[in-house]
Design a protein around this motif. Structure first.
Motif, PDB file in Angstrom:
ATOM      1  N   TYR A  91       0.845  -1.202   0.000  1.00 55.64           N
ATOM      2  CA  TYR A  91       0.000   0.000   0.000  1.00 55.64           C
ATOM      3  C   TYR A  91       0.875   1.244   0.000  1.00 55.64           C
ATOM      4  O   TYR A  91       2.002   1.213   0.503  1.00 55.64           O
ATOM      5  CB  TYR A  91      -0.881   0.039   1.260  1.00 55.64           C
ATOM      6  CG  TYR A  91      -1.850  -1.112   1.367  1.00 55.64           C
ATOM      7  CD1 TYR A  91      -3.061  -1.094   0.671  1.00 55.64           C
ATOM      8  CD2 TYR A  91      -1.565  -2.231   2.159  1.00 55.64           C
ATOM      9  CE1 TYR A  91      -3.957  -2.168   0.763  1.00 55.64           C
ATOM     10  CE2 TYR A  91      -2.452  -3.289   2.261  1.00 55.64           C
ATOM     11  CZ  TYR A  91      -3.651  -3.254   1.557  1.00 55.64           C
ATOM     12  OH  TYR A  91      -4.533  -4.299   1.649  1.00 55.64           O
ATOM     13  N   LYS A 217      -2.721   1.878  -4.739  1.00 53.08           N
ATOM     14  CA  LYS A 217      -3.492   1.570  -3.523  1.00 53.08           C
ATOM     15  C   LYS A 217      -3.176   2.574  -2.398  1.00 53.08           C
ATOM     16  O   LYS A 217      -2.518   2.249  -1.403  1.00 53.08           O
ATOM     17  CB  LYS A 217      -3.257   0.132  -3.061  1.00 53.08           C
ATOM     18  CG  LYS A 217      -3.787  -0.895  -4.060  1.00 53.08           C
ATOM     19  CD  LYS A 217      -3.930  -2.274  -3.450  1.00 53.08           C
ATOM     20  CE  LYS A 217      -2.675  -3.095  -3.502  1.00 53.08           C
ATOM     21  NZ  LYS A 217      -2.222  -3.422  -4.874  1.00 53.08           N
ATOM     22  N   VAL A 276      -8.462   1.858   1.198  1.00 54.64           N
ATOM     23  CA  VAL A 276      -7.856   2.211  -0.093  1.00 54.64           C
ATOM     24  C   VAL A 276      -8.826   3.131  -0.854  1.00 54.64           C
ATOM     25  O   VAL A 276     -10.022   2.862  -0.923  1.00 54.64           O
ATOM     26  CB  VAL A 276      -7.576   0.939  -0.928  1.00 54.64           C
ATOM     27  CG1 VAL A 276      -6.918   1.295  -2.249  1.00 54.64           C
ATOM     28  CG2 VAL A 276      -6.681  -0.015  -0.144  1.00 54.64           C
TER      29      VAL A 276
END
Length: 378
Positions: A91, A217, A276
């Motif tokens: 992420y 993300k 996200v």
């Protein structure tokens, strides 16, 4: 030579050599004596000599040191949102930024404890001018943001960093932490700078910018400290800016701030990770076709996520009431908490300087002001 060599952390193959070069440094001894309290130096030295990867270094040494920092200088770390993240998934964490080292170190502690991918984290090269600090940052998976460059070199440096962040996230499955703006927030007003998003977009290649952002993300992160251990240290720069004066840092200022952040009292700390931003990016794609407007809209979405989930502490409400001479939030703190905060103000700030007192209070009160905007809108 890899194109990222100037900014990247160590490869695992370089870790042991780097450790051996720093193992006898007095600062390594100080750090390890802090993490390995009451243990003989030979214990951690032997363990360090057997360390051959960043992950081993982070889990056996950095993790231990940060847990000790929490034990000695805080009343505990609470978290929310981590259960929504997937293991083995990278992420891009974009967070508000209050403390040079701890923001990212604490996030990594939480990621590790939740069985999630830890981050490579951006750090300004101005903070690691000393060789030992540079070695330590590269062992802790920091990559360098080159500061103070002339415009053309800055552009090249931004492109390189953008490409490197893309490489980490999309090819190496490595999460990345980056602050929402250059430098720490000094006045408590957390805001995402569009320049950070523009830098990230430089590596989008053939993809549209928003499709590329979806691939990265993006996860907004809010971190809040009940007491900011560097609050008083932020005041001279705030005062200079308030008077439209150029602020020149003292030679060791960054280093003193870095140390104060680690050892200073923080009381309680909270980290929230959001979800996200996939749906939000789709919505922006439908509403705007102009790149600048898309960047502004995404910055606003990140701000909304950070400000709305920012954990307010009694100190924030006390500062608000003192600053605005009200008792609007008196139900959110005790008289004892208020007198402790007033004592802190008295000890750290020259109370004969009303501008300084106001600046100090605003630093703690602004998160309340920002949160109220959402509540009033709702």
């Amino acid at each position: 030579m890899s194109k990222f060599d100037a900014i990247r952390p160590y490869y695992d193959a370089e870790v042991n050599q780097a450790i051996l070069s720093a193992i006898n440094h007095p600062m390594m001894k100080a750090l390890m004596n802090f993490a390995y309290e009451n243990e003989d130096d030979s214990v951690w030295k032997e363990q360090l000599k057997r360390t051959h990867s960043i992950r081993d270094f982070q889990i056996n040494f950095a993790y231990k040191a940060v847990k000790k920092v929490l034990e000695k200088s805080s009343d505990g770390l609470s978290t929310s949102g981590f259960e929504k993240l997937e293991p083995n998934t990278s992420y891009l964490f974009i967070s508000n930024h209050r403390d040079i080292i701890l923001d990212t170190s604490l996030l990594n502690v939480c990621l590790h404890e939740h069985g999630l991918v830890m981050t490579a984290s951006a750090i300004g090269d101005n903070l690691v001018k000393k060789d030992f600090l540079k070695t330590l940052s590269k062992l802790n998976r920091n990559f360098l943001v080159q500061r103070g460059l002339p415009p053309r070199e800055l552009l090249e440096s931004s492109k390189l960093m953008s490409e490197y962040i893309g490489q980490l996230l999309l090819r190496e499955n490595r999460s990345v932490w980056i602050a929402q703006r250059e430098g720490r927030t000094k006045d408590g007003n957390d805001a995402t700078h569009s320049g950070v998003l523009k830098m990230l977009a430089m590596a989008s290649g053939e993809a549209t910018m928003l499709d590329y952002f979806k691939k990265l993300k993006i996860v907004p992160v809010s971190i809040s400290y009940e007491y900011d251990p560097t609050d008083a240290l932020k005041m001279p720069q705030l005062m200079a800016e308030a008077n439209a004066e150029k602020y020149i840092k003292d030679k060791n200022e960054d280093f003193i701030t870095l140390l104060s952040g680690i050892i200073g009292q923080k009381k309680r700390i909270h980290i929230h990770v959001g979800e996200v931003l996939t749906n939000e990016i789709d919505k922006i794609a439908c509403e705007f076709d102009n790149t600048n407007k898309q960047i502004q809209a995404l910055a606003q979405v990140i701000d909304d996520a950070i400000l709305q989930t920012y954990k307010l502490w009694p100190t924030n409400y006390i500062a608000y009431d003192l600053l605005f001479k009200t008792d609007q939030f008196k139900a959110f703190y005790t008289e004892n908490e208020k007198s402790l905060f007033e004592r802190r103000l008295e000890m750290r700030i020259d109370e004969t300087n009303p501008q300084m007192v106001e600046g100090f209070l605003a630093m703690y009160a602004n998160p309340v002001v920002n949160k109220m905007k959402y509540e009033n809108a709702g």
